[in-house]
Design an enzyme around this catalytic site. Structure first.
Site, PDB file in Angstrom:
ATOM      1  N   SER A 263       0.833  -1.215   0.000  1.00  0.00           N
ATOM      2  CA  SER A 263       0.000   0.000   0.000  1.00  0.00           C
ATOM      3  C   SER A 263       0.863   1.259   0.000  1.00  0.00           C
ATOM      4  CB  SER A 263      -0.885   0.038   1.251  1.00  0.00           C
ATOM      5  OG  SER A 263      -1.867  -0.945   1.181  1.00  0.00           O
TER       6      SER A 263
ATOM      7  N   GLY B 100      -5.626  -3.347  -7.938  1.00  0.00           N
ATOM      8  CA  GLY B 100      -6.823  -2.580  -7.598  1.00  0.00           C
ATOM      9  C   GLY B 100      -6.468  -1.236  -6.977  1.00  0.00           C
TER      10      GLY B 100
ATOM     11  N   SER C 167     -13.617   1.686   2.690  1.00  0.00           N
ATOM     12  CA  SER C 167     -12.576   1.322   1.731  1.00  0.00           C
ATOM     13  C   SER C 167     -11.518   2.407   1.657  1.00  0.00           C
ATOM     14  CB  SER C 167     -13.192   1.119   0.339  1.00  0.00           C
ATOM     15  OG  SER C 167     -12.174   1.159  -0.641  1.00  0.00           O
TER      16      SER C 167
ATOM     17  N   ASP D 156      -7.189  -7.709   4.641  1.00  0.00           N
ATOM     18  CA  ASP D 156      -6.392  -8.633   3.828  1.00  0.00           C
ATOM     19  C   ASP D 156      -5.946  -9.873   4.607  1.00  0.00           C
ATOM     20  OD1 ASP D 156      -6.674  -7.013   1.611  1.00  0.00           O
ATOM     21  OD2 ASP D 156      -4.889  -5.844   2.075  1.00  0.00           O
TER      22      ASP D 156
ATOM     23  N   LYS E 249     -12.562  -8.740  -3.766  1.00  0.00           N
ATOM     24  CA  LYS E 249     -11.096  -8.623  -3.815  1.00  0.00           C
ATOM     25  C   LYS E 249     -10.585  -9.263  -5.108  1.00  0.00           C
ATOM     26  CE  LYS E 249     -10.797  -6.317  -0.097  1.00  0.00           C
ATOM     27  NZ  LYS E 249     -10.404  -4.911  -0.175  1.00  0.00           N
TER      28      LYS E 249
HETATM   29  C1  S3P Z   1      -5.714  -1.182   0.058  1.00  0.00           C
HETATM   30  C2  S3P Z   1      -6.951  -1.172   0.645  1.00  0.00           C
HETATM   31  C3  S3P Z   1      -7.780  -2.384   0.812  1.00  0.00           C
HETATM   32  C4  S3P Z   1      -6.948  -3.652   0.682  1.00  0.00           C
HETATM   33  C5  S3P Z   1      -6.014  -3.618  -0.476  1.00  0.00           C
HETATM   34  C6  S3P Z   1      -5.064  -2.423  -0.389  1.00  0.00           C
HETATM   35  C7  S3P Z   1      -5.005   0.098  -0.099  1.00  0.00           C
HETATM   36  O1  S3P Z   1      -8.775  -2.384  -0.188  1.00  0.00           O
HETATM   37  O2  S3P Z   1      -7.783  -4.781   0.590  1.00  0.00           O
HETATM   38  O3  S3P Z   1      -5.239  -4.805  -0.511  1.00  0.00           O
HETATM   39  O4  S3P Z   1      -3.784   0.090  -0.367  1.00  0.00           O
HETATM   40  O5  S3P Z   1      -5.647   1.142   0.048  1.00  0.00           O
HETATM   41  P1  S3P Z   1     -10.163  -1.592   0.057  1.00  0.00           P
HETATM   42  O6  S3P Z   1      -9.825  -0.226   0.392  1.00  0.00           O
HETATM   43  O7  S3P Z   1     -10.940  -1.647  -1.225  1.00  0.00           O
HETATM   44  O8  S3P Z   1     -10.853  -2.352   1.154  1.00  0.00           O
END
Ligand code: S3P
Length: 444
Positions: free
Chosen positions: A23, A99, A172, A331, A358
Protein backbone atom coordinates in the site's frame (compact mmCIF):
# COMPACT_ATOMS: atom_id res chain seq x y z
CA UNK A 1 0.55 -21.02 -14.22
CA UNK A 2 2.75 -23.11 -11.94
CA UNK A 3 1.90 -25.31 -8.97
CA UNK A 4 3.81 -25.83 -5.73
CA UNK A 5 3.71 -28.38 -2.93
CA UNK A 6 4.36 -27.67 0.74
CA UNK A 7 5.08 -30.69 2.97
CA UNK A 8 4.28 -30.83 6.69
CA UNK A 9 7.05 -29.20 8.76
CA UNK A 10 8.09 -30.24 12.24
CA UNK A 11 8.54 -26.61 13.32
CA UNK A 12 9.53 -23.22 11.91
CA UNK A 13 12.48 -21.44 13.46
CA UNK A 14 14.44 -18.27 12.84
CA UNK A 15 13.78 -14.72 11.81
CA UNK A 16 13.31 -12.71 8.67
CA UNK A 17 12.60 -9.20 7.53
CA UNK A 18 9.11 -8.37 6.26
CA UNK A 19 9.04 -7.36 2.58
CA UNK A 20 8.21 -3.70 1.86
CA UNK A 21 4.62 -2.55 2.21
CA UNK A 22 2.49 -2.74 -0.94
CA UNK A 23 0.00 0.00 0.00
CA UNK A 24 2.75 2.45 0.95
CA UNK A 25 4.82 1.61 -2.16
CA UNK A 26 1.86 2.34 -4.49
CA UNK A 27 1.23 5.66 -2.76
CA UNK A 28 4.90 6.68 -2.80
CA UNK A 29 5.16 6.07 -6.56
CA UNK A 30 1.95 8.01 -7.23
CA UNK A 31 2.76 11.00 -5.03
CA UNK A 32 6.34 10.98 -6.36
CA UNK A 33 5.12 10.86 -9.97
CA UNK A 34 2.53 13.61 -9.45
CA UNK A 35 5.03 15.63 -7.35
CA UNK A 36 7.49 18.29 -8.43
CA UNK A 37 10.72 17.14 -6.86
CA UNK A 38 12.92 14.12 -7.43
CA UNK A 39 12.03 11.68 -4.67
CA UNK A 40 14.22 8.75 -3.68
CA UNK A 41 12.29 5.77 -2.34
CA UNK A 42 14.25 3.09 -0.49
CA UNK A 43 12.86 -0.41 -0.13
CA UNK A 44 10.13 0.12 -2.74
CA UNK A 45 8.30 -3.22 -3.04
CA UNK A 46 9.55 -5.21 -6.03
CA UNK A 47 6.36 -7.05 -7.04
CA UNK A 48 4.11 -7.28 -10.08
CA UNK A 49 1.53 -4.86 -8.60
CA UNK A 50 3.96 -2.16 -7.59
CA UNK A 51 5.93 -2.48 -10.85
CA UNK A 52 2.62 -1.62 -12.56
CA UNK A 53 2.51 1.66 -10.61
CA UNK A 54 6.05 2.58 -11.66
CA UNK A 55 5.05 1.81 -15.26
CA UNK A 56 1.95 3.99 -14.94
CA UNK A 57 3.71 7.11 -13.66
CA UNK A 58 6.44 6.62 -16.26
CA UNK A 59 3.80 6.44 -19.02
CA UNK A 60 2.42 9.76 -17.73
CA UNK A 61 5.79 11.50 -17.96
CA UNK A 62 7.72 10.78 -14.74
CA UNK A 63 11.36 9.76 -14.93
CA UNK A 64 11.75 6.51 -13.02
CA UNK A 65 15.27 5.27 -12.27
CA UNK A 66 15.78 1.96 -10.50
CA UNK A 67 19.14 2.45 -8.81
CA UNK A 68 19.45 -0.89 -7.04
CA UNK A 69 17.51 -4.04 -6.25
CA UNK A 70 18.03 -6.08 -3.09
CA UNK A 71 16.01 -8.37 -0.81
CA UNK A 72 12.63 -7.70 -2.40
CA UNK A 73 13.16 -3.94 -2.27
CA UNK A 74 14.11 -1.45 -4.97
CA UNK A 75 15.97 1.81 -4.55
CA UNK A 76 14.00 4.06 -6.91
CA UNK A 77 14.27 7.69 -7.89
CA UNK A 78 11.18 9.34 -9.35
CA UNK A 79 11.30 12.77 -10.98
CA UNK A 80 7.67 13.88 -11.00
CA UNK A 81 5.71 15.81 -13.63
CA UNK A 82 3.71 17.92 -11.15
CA UNK A 83 0.18 17.58 -9.77
CA UNK A 84 -1.52 18.92 -12.91
CA UNK A 85 1.17 17.93 -15.40
CA UNK A 86 0.40 14.33 -16.49
CA UNK A 87 1.09 13.79 -20.20
CA UNK A 88 -1.40 11.91 -22.36
CA UNK A 89 0.18 8.48 -22.91
CA UNK A 90 0.28 6.91 -26.38
CA UNK A 91 -1.92 3.94 -25.33
CA UNK A 92 -3.89 2.53 -22.38
CA UNK A 93 -2.26 2.45 -18.96
CA UNK A 94 -2.00 -1.20 -17.89
CA UNK A 95 -2.63 -1.58 -14.15
CA UNK A 96 -2.17 -5.37 -14.29
CA UNK A 97 -3.80 -6.94 -11.20
CA UNK A 98 -3.51 -3.80 -9.03
CA UNK A 99 -6.82 -2.58 -7.60
CA UNK A 100 -5.09 0.04 -5.47
CA UNK A 101 -3.38 1.51 -8.54
CA UNK A 102 -6.49 1.84 -10.70
CA UNK A 103 -8.69 3.18 -7.89
CA UNK A 104 -6.16 5.78 -6.68
CA UNK A 105 -4.82 6.98 -10.00
CA UNK A 106 -8.27 7.59 -11.49
CA UNK A 107 -8.80 10.35 -8.89
CA UNK A 108 -5.66 12.13 -10.03
CA UNK A 109 -6.29 11.63 -13.76
CA UNK A 110 -9.88 12.89 -13.50
CA UNK A 111 -8.48 16.34 -12.71
CA UNK A 112 -5.95 16.59 -15.60
CA UNK A 113 -7.85 19.17 -17.66
CA UNK A 114 -8.05 18.64 -21.39
CA UNK A 115 -6.26 15.26 -21.46
CA UNK A 116 -7.64 11.79 -22.00
CA UNK A 117 -6.51 8.51 -20.43
CA UNK A 118 -7.55 4.86 -20.63
CA UNK A 119 -7.02 2.57 -17.64
CA UNK A 120 -7.18 -1.18 -18.10
CA UNK A 121 -5.90 -4.33 -16.40
CA UNK A 122 -6.12 -8.09 -16.24
CA UNK A 123 -9.22 -10.33 -16.09
CA UNK A 124 -9.55 -9.93 -12.32
CA UNK A 125 -9.36 -6.11 -12.54
CA UNK A 126 -12.06 -6.10 -15.22
CA UNK A 127 -14.39 -7.95 -12.83
CA UNK A 128 -13.88 -5.63 -9.84
CA UNK A 129 -16.33 -2.80 -9.06
CA UNK A 130 -15.17 0.65 -10.18
CA UNK A 131 -18.49 2.50 -9.80
CA UNK A 132 -17.56 3.04 -6.16
CA UNK A 133 -14.90 5.50 -7.35
CA UNK A 134 -16.33 6.72 -10.67
CA UNK A 135 -19.73 7.71 -9.21
CA UNK A 136 -18.44 10.03 -6.47
CA UNK A 137 -15.82 11.43 -8.86
CA UNK A 138 -18.64 12.31 -11.27
CA UNK A 139 -20.17 14.41 -8.49
CA UNK A 140 -16.93 16.42 -8.54
CA UNK A 141 -17.30 17.06 -12.26
CA UNK A 142 -15.23 14.11 -13.55
CA UNK A 143 -16.01 12.61 -16.95
CA UNK A 144 -15.35 8.86 -16.82
CA UNK A 145 -16.73 6.15 -19.06
CA UNK A 146 -16.79 2.69 -17.48
CA UNK A 147 -17.86 -0.58 -19.08
CA UNK A 148 -21.44 -1.29 -17.84
CA UNK A 149 -20.93 1.83 -15.67
CA UNK A 150 -18.92 -0.24 -13.19
CA UNK A 151 -15.91 -1.90 -14.78
CA UNK A 152 -12.54 -1.32 -16.41
CA UNK A 153 -11.49 -0.32 -18.97
CA UNK A 154 -12.09 3.23 -17.74
CA UNK A 155 -11.84 6.15 -20.14
CA UNK A 156 -11.08 9.37 -18.32
CA UNK A 157 -11.56 12.82 -19.87
CA UNK A 158 -9.69 15.21 -17.55
CA UNK A 159 -11.74 18.15 -16.19
CA UNK A 160 -11.48 20.95 -13.68
CA UNK A 161 -12.89 19.25 -10.57
CA UNK A 162 -15.06 20.83 -7.87
CA UNK A 163 -14.83 20.09 -4.15
CA UNK A 164 -17.50 17.80 -2.71
CA UNK A 165 -18.67 16.17 0.51
CA UNK A 166 -18.71 12.39 0.22
CA UNK A 167 -20.39 9.84 2.49
CA UNK A 168 -19.04 6.37 1.79
CA UNK A 169 -21.26 3.36 2.27
CA UNK A 170 -18.36 0.88 2.22
CA UNK A 171 -15.28 1.23 4.41
CA UNK A 172 -12.58 1.32 1.73
CA UNK A 173 -9.18 2.99 1.92
CA UNK A 174 -8.95 2.79 -1.85
CA UNK A 175 -12.15 4.79 -2.35
CA UNK A 176 -11.27 7.27 0.40
CA UNK A 177 -7.79 7.78 -1.07
CA UNK A 178 -9.13 8.26 -4.60
CA UNK A 179 -11.46 11.04 -3.45
CA UNK A 180 -8.82 12.75 -1.31
CA UNK A 181 -6.41 12.76 -4.27
CA UNK A 182 -9.13 14.24 -6.50
CA UNK A 183 -9.80 16.83 -3.78
CA UNK A 184 -6.23 18.12 -4.17
CA UNK A 185 -7.18 19.17 -7.71
CA UNK A 186 -10.55 20.80 -6.89
CA UNK A 187 -11.08 24.55 -7.26
CA UNK A 188 -13.25 25.53 -4.40
CA UNK A 189 -12.42 24.59 -0.82
CA UNK A 190 -12.03 21.34 1.05
CA UNK A 191 -13.25 17.94 -0.13
CA UNK A 192 -14.46 15.73 2.71
CA UNK A 193 -14.89 11.98 2.95
CA UNK A 194 -16.96 10.38 5.71
CA UNK A 195 -16.02 6.74 6.16
CA UNK A 196 -18.35 4.31 7.95
CA UNK A 197 -15.42 2.69 9.79
CA UNK A 198 -11.75 3.58 10.09
CA UNK A 199 -9.55 2.31 7.23
CA UNK A 200 -5.82 2.39 6.58
CA UNK A 201 -4.54 5.98 6.63
CA UNK A 202 -1.31 5.82 4.63
CA UNK A 203 -2.60 8.32 2.06
CA UNK A 204 -3.40 10.91 4.72
CA UNK A 205 0.03 10.51 6.32
CA UNK A 206 1.91 10.71 3.04
CA UNK A 207 -0.11 13.66 1.74
CA UNK A 208 0.75 15.63 4.87
CA UNK A 209 4.42 14.77 4.41
CA UNK A 210 4.15 16.04 0.82
CA UNK A 211 2.77 19.41 2.00
CA UNK A 212 -1.01 18.94 1.66
CA UNK A 213 -3.46 19.98 4.39
CA UNK A 214 -5.38 16.97 5.63
CA UNK A 215 -7.48 16.92 8.79
CA UNK A 216 -9.40 14.14 10.50
CA UNK A 217 -12.39 14.46 12.83
CA UNK A 218 -13.48 11.26 14.56
CA UNK A 219 -17.14 11.08 15.50
CA UNK A 220 -17.56 10.79 19.22
CA UNK A 221 -20.39 8.92 20.89
CA UNK A 222 -20.45 6.23 18.21
CA UNK A 223 -20.61 2.79 19.78
CA UNK A 224 -17.83 1.30 17.67
CA UNK A 225 -14.15 1.35 18.27
CA UNK A 226 -12.51 2.78 16.21
CA UNK A 227 -15.18 5.35 15.42
CA UNK A 228 -16.06 6.45 11.90
CA UNK A 229 -14.55 9.76 10.89
CA UNK A 230 -14.52 12.62 8.41
CA UNK A 231 -11.32 13.34 6.52
CA UNK A 232 -10.88 16.71 4.82
CA UNK A 233 -8.29 17.74 2.24
CA UNK A 234 -7.59 21.24 0.84
CA UNK A 235 -6.62 21.83 -2.80
CA UNK A 236 -2.90 22.42 -3.38
CA UNK A 237 -0.73 23.75 -6.19
CA UNK A 238 2.01 21.15 -5.93
CA UNK A 239 3.11 18.09 -3.95
CA UNK A 240 6.67 17.66 -2.74
CA UNK A 241 7.18 14.16 -1.43
CA UNK A 242 10.32 13.89 0.73
CA UNK A 243 12.66 10.89 0.34
CA UNK A 244 11.38 7.90 2.25
CA UNK A 245 12.05 4.31 3.19
CA UNK A 246 9.07 1.93 2.99
CA UNK A 247 8.27 -0.05 6.17
CA UNK A 248 7.63 -3.80 6.05
CA UNK A 249 4.18 -5.02 5.08
CA UNK A 250 2.12 -6.35 8.02
CA UNK A 251 -0.16 -8.19 5.56
CA UNK A 252 2.81 -10.12 4.11
CA UNK A 253 4.38 -10.65 7.54
CA UNK A 254 1.07 -12.15 8.67
CA UNK A 255 1.70 -15.33 6.64
CA UNK A 256 4.92 -16.09 8.54
CA UNK A 257 3.36 -15.12 11.88
CA UNK A 258 0.41 -17.44 11.33
CA UNK A 259 2.71 -20.21 10.06
CA UNK A 260 4.60 -19.93 13.36
CA UNK A 261 1.40 -20.06 15.40
CA UNK A 262 -0.14 -23.15 13.77
CA UNK A 263 2.91 -25.30 12.98
CA UNK A 264 3.82 -27.23 16.14
CA UNK A 265 7.32 -26.63 17.52
CA UNK A 266 7.70 -23.14 15.98
CA UNK A 267 9.36 -19.94 17.17
CA UNK A 268 9.68 -17.25 14.49
CA UNK A 269 10.37 -13.54 14.50
CA UNK A 270 9.50 -11.13 11.70
CA UNK A 271 11.42 -7.85 11.83
CA UNK A 272 10.70 -4.46 10.26
CA UNK A 273 6.91 -4.90 10.33
CA UNK A 274 4.78 -1.78 9.86
CA UNK A 275 2.65 -1.36 12.99
CA UNK A 276 0.32 1.41 11.84
CA UNK A 277 -2.77 0.97 14.07
CA UNK A 278 -5.03 0.94 10.99
CA UNK A 279 -3.27 -2.17 9.68
CA UNK A 280 -2.90 -4.45 12.67
CA UNK A 281 -6.41 -5.65 13.44
CA UNK A 282 -5.04 -9.19 13.16
CA UNK A 283 -2.83 -8.74 16.23
CA UNK A 284 -5.86 -7.91 18.41
CA UNK A 285 -7.72 -10.96 17.08
CA UNK A 286 -4.68 -13.15 17.77
CA UNK A 287 -4.61 -11.90 21.35
CA UNK A 288 -8.24 -12.96 21.81
CA UNK A 289 -7.40 -16.37 20.33
CA UNK A 290 -4.78 -16.78 23.04
CA UNK A 291 -1.90 -16.79 20.53
CA UNK A 292 1.63 -16.67 21.83
CA UNK A 293 2.85 -13.43 20.21
CA UNK A 294 5.19 -10.66 21.36
CA UNK A 295 5.21 -7.30 19.64
CA UNK A 296 7.94 -4.72 20.08
CA UNK A 297 7.80 -1.35 18.41
CA UNK A 298 11.33 -0.08 17.80
CA UNK A 299 11.44 2.65 15.14
CA UNK A 300 9.59 4.85 12.65
CA UNK A 301 9.86 4.88 8.87
CA UNK A 302 7.92 7.16 6.51
CA UNK A 303 5.87 8.43 9.48
CA UNK A 304 4.80 4.89 10.40
CA UNK A 305 5.61 2.83 13.50
CA UNK A 306 7.78 -0.24 12.81
CA UNK A 307 8.74 -3.18 15.01
CA UNK A 308 9.05 -6.92 15.26
CA UNK A 309 6.58 -9.70 15.96
CA UNK A 310 7.56 -13.02 17.53
CA UNK A 311 5.18 -15.94 17.14
CA UNK A 312 5.36 -19.30 18.91
CA UNK A 313 3.07 -22.24 18.38
CA UNK A 314 0.58 -23.20 21.08
CA UNK A 315 -3.09 -23.81 21.64
CA UNK A 316 -5.64 -21.38 20.19
CA UNK A 317 -9.29 -20.70 20.88
CA UNK A 318 -11.88 -19.60 18.34
CA UNK A 319 -12.75 -15.91 18.11
CA UNK A 320 -15.46 -13.68 16.71
CA UNK A 321 -14.24 -10.83 14.51
CA UNK A 322 -16.30 -7.71 15.24
CA UNK A 323 -17.45 -5.50 12.33
CA UNK A 324 -15.27 -2.52 13.38
CA UNK A 325 -12.19 -4.77 13.05
CA UNK A 326 -13.00 -5.86 9.51
CA UNK A 327 -11.44 -2.94 7.60
CA UNK A 328 -8.37 -3.04 9.86
CA UNK A 329 -7.86 -6.74 9.06
CA UNK A 330 -9.32 -6.92 5.58
CA UNK A 331 -6.39 -8.63 3.83
CA UNK A 332 -5.69 -10.97 6.77
CA UNK A 333 -9.23 -12.35 7.15
CA UNK A 334 -8.45 -15.42 5.01
CA UNK A 335 -5.70 -16.23 7.53
CA UNK A 336 -8.21 -15.85 10.37
CA UNK A 337 -10.19 -18.61 8.67
CA UNK A 338 -7.08 -20.79 8.52
CA UNK A 339 -6.32 -20.12 12.19
CA UNK A 340 -9.88 -21.18 12.99
CA UNK A 341 -9.10 -24.72 11.74
CA UNK A 342 -6.39 -24.98 14.41
CA UNK A 343 -8.39 -23.34 17.22
CA UNK A 344 -10.78 -24.86 19.67
CA UNK A 345 -14.42 -23.97 18.94
CA UNK A 346 -15.84 -21.61 16.35
CA UNK A 347 -14.19 -18.70 14.57
CA UNK A 348 -16.69 -16.30 13.03
CA UNK A 349 -16.16 -13.44 10.59
CA UNK A 350 -19.19 -11.26 9.71
CA UNK A 351 -19.62 -7.78 8.22
CA UNK A 352 -16.98 -8.62 5.61
CA UNK A 353 -19.00 -8.67 2.38
CA UNK A 354 -16.10 -6.68 0.86
CA UNK A 355 -14.11 -9.92 0.74
CA UNK A 356 -16.28 -10.93 -2.22
CA UNK A 357 -14.82 -8.03 -4.26
CA UNK A 358 -11.10 -8.62 -3.81
CA UNK A 359 -8.70 -10.14 -6.38
CA UNK A 360 -11.08 -13.12 -6.15
CA UNK A 361 -14.23 -13.82 -4.11
CA UNK A 362 -12.28 -14.51 -0.93
CA UNK A 363 -15.29 -15.81 1.02
CA UNK A 364 -15.85 -18.58 -1.53
CA UNK A 365 -12.09 -19.03 -2.03
CA UNK A 366 -11.26 -19.48 1.67
CA UNK A 367 -14.19 -21.76 2.41
CA UNK A 368 -13.47 -23.97 -0.63
CA UNK A 369 -9.76 -24.12 0.20
CA UNK A 370 -10.27 -24.97 3.87
CA UNK A 371 -12.77 -27.71 2.97
CA UNK A 372 -10.46 -29.13 0.30
CA UNK A 373 -7.82 -29.50 3.02
CA UNK A 374 -10.21 -31.29 5.41
CA UNK A 375 -11.42 -28.25 7.38
CA UNK A 376 -14.96 -27.49 8.48
CA UNK A 377 -16.02 -24.13 7.05
CA UNK A 378 -19.29 -22.55 6.04
CA UNK A 379 -19.77 -19.45 3.88
CA UNK A 380 -22.05 -16.62 4.98
CA UNK A 381 -23.19 -13.75 2.74
CA UNK A 382 -20.75 -11.45 4.55
CA UNK A 383 -18.14 -13.77 6.04
CA UNK A 384 -17.62 -17.34 7.19
CA UNK A 385 -17.76 -19.69 10.16
CA UNK A 386 -14.92 -22.14 10.76
CA UNK A 387 -15.06 -24.92 13.35
CA UNK A 388 -11.74 -26.18 14.67
CA UNK A 389 -11.22 -29.93 14.31
CA UNK A 390 -7.63 -30.17 15.49
CA UNK A 391 -5.88 -28.93 12.33
CA UNK A 392 -5.95 -29.84 8.65
CA UNK A 393 -5.32 -33.05 6.74
CA UNK A 394 -4.04 -31.35 3.56
CA UNK A 395 -4.97 -31.71 -0.10
CA UNK A 396 -5.00 -29.66 -3.29
CA UNK A 397 -6.33 -26.11 -3.55
CA UNK A 398 -6.79 -23.59 -6.34
CA UNK A 399 -5.28 -20.13 -5.82
CA UNK A 400 -7.93 -18.67 -8.18
CA UNK A 401 -5.09 -16.42 -9.38
CA UNK A 402 -5.25 -14.66 -5.99
CA UNK A 403 -1.90 -14.00 -4.31
CA UNK A 404 -3.25 -14.18 -0.77
CA UNK A 405 -4.97 -17.54 -1.32
CA UNK A 406 -1.77 -18.93 -2.86
CA UNK A 407 0.26 -17.92 0.20
CA UNK A 408 -2.43 -19.20 2.58
CA UNK A 409 -2.14 -22.62 0.93
CA UNK A 410 1.61 -22.72 1.51
CA UNK A 411 1.23 -21.91 5.21
CA UNK A 412 -1.54 -24.51 5.54
CA UNK A 413 0.71 -27.09 3.88
CA UNK A 414 3.47 -26.70 6.48
CA UNK A 415 0.98 -27.01 9.34
CA UNK A 416 -1.03 -29.87 7.78
CA UNK A 417 -0.68 -33.62 8.38
CA UNK A 418 -0.21 -34.62 4.70
CA UNK A 419 0.92 -31.51 2.80
CA UNK A 420 -0.80 -29.16 0.35
CA UNK A 421 -0.52 -28.61 -3.40
CA UNK A 422 -1.41 -25.10 -4.57
CA UNK A 423 -2.48 -24.81 -8.19
CA UNK A 424 -1.48 -21.43 -9.60
CA UNK A 425 1.00 -20.74 -6.81
CA UNK A 426 2.84 -18.17 -8.96
CA UNK A 427 0.06 -15.65 -8.13
CA UNK A 428 2.06 -14.97 -4.93
CA UNK A 429 4.37 -12.77 -7.03
CA UNK A 430 1.65 -10.13 -7.26
CA UNK A 431 2.57 -8.89 -3.78
CA UNK A 432 5.47 -11.03 -2.51
CA UNK A 433 7.80 -12.66 -5.07
CA UNK A 434 10.26 -13.78 -2.36
CA UNK A 435 7.55 -15.46 -0.28
CA UNK A 436 8.43 -19.10 -0.98
CA UNK A 437 12.13 -18.55 -0.30
CA UNK A 438 11.40 -16.65 2.91
CA UNK A 439 8.89 -19.22 4.21
CA UNK A 440 11.13 -22.18 3.39
CA UNK A 441 14.07 -20.47 5.13
CA UNK A 442 12.16 -20.94 8.39
CA UNK A 443 11.74 -24.69 7.87
CA UNK A 444 14.52 -26.48 9.73
C1 S3P B 1 -5.71 -1.18 0.06
C2 S3P B 1 -6.95 -1.17 0.64
C3 S3P B 1 -7.78 -2.38 0.81
C4 S3P B 1 -6.95 -3.65 0.68
C5 S3P B 1 -6.01 -3.62 -0.48
C6 S3P B 1 -5.06 -2.42 -0.39
C7 S3P B 1 -5.00 0.10 -0.10
O1 S3P B 1 -8.78 -2.38 -0.19
O2 S3P B 1 -7.78 -4.78 0.59
O3 S3P B 1 -5.24 -4.80 -0.51
O4 S3P B 1 -3.78 0.09 -0.37
O5 S3P B 1 -5.65 1.14 0.05
P1 S3P B 1 -10.16 -1.59 0.06
O6 S3P B 1 -9.82 -0.23 0.39
O7 S3P B 1 -10.94 -1.65 -1.22
O8 S3P B 1 -10.85 -2.35 1.15
Amino acid sequence: MSDARFEPASGLRGELRAPPDKSISHRAALLGGFGTRTTRISRYLDSADTRSTLGAVEALGARVDILAAEQGGLEVEIAGFGLRGAAEPSGPIDVGNAGTLIRLIVGLLAGQEGRRFTLDGDESIRRRPMGRVTRPLTRMGAKILATDEDHAPLIVGGQQLQAAEHRLTVASAQVKSCLLLAGLLATDGPTTVREPAETRDHTERMLRAAGARVSVARESGVPTDPAPGVIAVEPVDELELPDLSVPGDPSSAAFHIVAGLITGGSDVRVRGVGLNPTRIGLLGILNRMGANIEISEDSHEAGEAVGSVRARSGSLRGARVVPAEVALTIDELPLVGLLGCFAEGETVVTGAEELRHKESDRIAGVVDALRAMGGEAEALEDGFVVTGRGGLRGGTIDSRGDHRLAMLGAVAGLASREGVVIEGFDAAGVSYPGFETDLRSLVG
